[in-house]
Enzyme design. Structure first.
Site: not given
Length: 184
Positions: A14, A55, A121, A124, A135
């Site tokens: 990320k 998302y 975080n 993913h 995905e």
């Protein structure tokens, strides 16, 4: 003696860590040390609309806007990773989603070392084979999973690949140490 099938999963690094190249290098190194192959890699920036599409399963949840804003705030790395039990292993080395919990319970995981908050975080990972396929196709629509399994997986299984740092991908090795991308 047969080879075990390799499983594919999607990994995303990320914007919070991609903004720090030394951390990306550490995470890539951790991925390699844990026996993963980088099958495909892309360094890109998602638009807000694209992040909303990715998302969409979280539509209506309180954190969606924060997550979409964050994921479209800077570049990301997306990777198709392969190894035996890739989904479970990638999730294991990432650590739990909740960073505060991870810092105490799994401090040596990627999120335990580099995660900041539950949204920021740092990584993913797909949570199932069905999710991984969906995905992977979202970020790599040109990647034919079935063709890879037939044509390239046997080369990966037998170690006839070489990691190319520039593309951040393992390339099949043809003859005399050259890759299918013209040599390394």
């Amino acid at each position: 003696m047969g080879f075990k099938c390799l499983q594919l999963t999607l990994a995303i690094l990320k914007p919070d860590v991609v903004s720090m190249p030394h951390i990306v290098q550490d995470i890539h190194s951790t991925i390699l040390k844990n026996g993963f192959y980088f099958v495909k890699s892309k360094h890109l920036q998602m638009s807000r609309e694209r992040a909303e599409q990715f998302y969409e399963e979280h539509k209506g949840k309180f954190f969606l806007n924060r997550l979409v804003n964050f994921m479209s705030s800077g570049p990301i790395w997306t990777h198709v990773l392969a190894r035996e039990d890739a989904i479970a292993e990638w999730r294991r080395i990432m650590g739990p989603t909740k960073v505060l919990k991870t810092i105490y319970e799994a401090p040596h995981t990627i999120r335990g070392q580099y995660g900041l908050t539950d949204t920021r975080n740092c990584a993913h990972g797909s949570d199932s084979e069905a999710t991984a396929q969906k995905e992977i196709q979202f970020f790599f629509p040109e990647f034919d999973i079935e063709k890879w399994k037939t044509d390239e997986e046997p080369l990966f299984q037998s170690g006839k690949v070489q990691f190319d740092e520039k593309s951040c991908e393992h390339m099949p090795v043809l003859q005399h140490g050259t890759s299918s991308q013209g040599g390394l």
